[in-house]
Design an enzyme around this catalytic site. Sequence first.
Site, PDB file in Angstrom:
ATOM      1  N   THR A   1     -12.279   9.836  17.216  1.00 43.68           N
ATOM      2  CA  THR A   1     -12.162   8.618  16.408  1.00 43.68           C
ATOM      3  C   THR A   1     -12.681   7.458  17.246  1.00 43.68           C
ATOM      4  OG1 THR A   1     -10.223   9.513  15.293  1.00 43.68           O
ATOM      5  CG2 THR A   1     -10.612   7.145  15.095  1.00 43.68           C
TER       6      THR A   1
ATOM      7  N   LYS B   1     -12.883   7.806   8.732  1.00 43.59           N
ATOM      8  CA  LYS B   1     -11.734   8.156   9.562  1.00 43.59           C
ATOM      9  C   LYS B   1     -10.891   6.922   9.870  1.00 43.59           C
ATOM     10  CE  LYS B   1      -8.989  10.558  12.175  1.00 43.59           C
ATOM     11  NZ  LYS B   1      -9.345  11.122  13.466  1.00 43.59           N
TER      12      LYS B   1
ATOM     13  N   LYS C   1      -4.974   2.881  19.457  1.00 48.25           N
ATOM     14  CA  LYS C   1      -6.437   2.751  19.523  1.00 48.25           C
ATOM     15  C   LYS C   1      -7.053   2.713  18.122  1.00 48.25           C
ATOM     16  CE  LYS C   1      -8.675   6.599  20.408  1.00 48.25           C
ATOM     17  NZ  LYS C   1      -9.488   6.927  19.190  1.00 48.25           N
TER      18      LYS C   1
END
Length: 290
Positions: free
Chosen positions: A97, A173, A241
């Site tokens: 990701t 995503k 994150k």
Amino acid sequence: MTDSVAVVGIGNMGLGMALRLRDRGFALRVRDIDPARESMARSEGLAVCASPAEAAAGARCAIVAVVDAKQTEAVLFGDGGVAAALPRGAAVLLCPTIAPHDTEAFAARLAEAGLAPIDAPMSGGPVRARDGTMSLMVACAASAYETQRAVIESLSGAVFRLGERPGDGARMKLVNNLLAGINLAGAAEVLALAERAGLDAGLALDVIERSSGQSWIASDRMRRALAGDLAPRAHTTLLNKDTHLALDMAHRLGMAAPVGEHAAALFARACESGFAALDDASLLELLRRR
């Protein structure tokens, strides 16, 4: 070009993916920077290599399943990297990701090297990676997909083809993970509220699971949190994150994301409060203390 597959990054997701492909008949070579993960791979009978390049040499494709863009660049283009070792025409599945602009840059460099980039972020957790039921969000040239169809569809029974533009897998995503973060933050908050109100939190989760508040991540994470099980399947740092990457994407597009901002702030606070290396289910403990 052989029919082997390289998997670089055999953490919770990468090892599950490698074992899934092994069970489906592919020859696997793997690499990780963590000796403990490599030891686990050896115990499963996987061939462990000394570098990403060694794992990728002659392979039909390399799957990159590391944490972030910095690690991805090192694995692809650093000393002993994948890009220089793969034969021309081989593919690279970019599964971390990361920001869409980073995916676009990596895809361009791979294409310049005569390789086929496949933007393929994954979602679902290590159990679903192992049994092939995780989702893959795939953006790549149709020819690359067809060439690697056997690998891609062995990894996932839920492949979403998003077109040919590199970066669209990364964009999708981040959309998914921002909602995952919002749902998890909300679930932790309401269970902390249930406890404060004198309710049985396990029973509250039973009600939620059969009512309008249900979400997969709430059930998956909060069941473990209520049992006191914070062993990391997905470290808190990851949703910290990912939610912030999603907010950066929103800001680049000129869009406000106020609910996401609150969720991201909670994950940041959890990391600052000592929960970074624990499972992201630890958000419940953070909110219990507030």
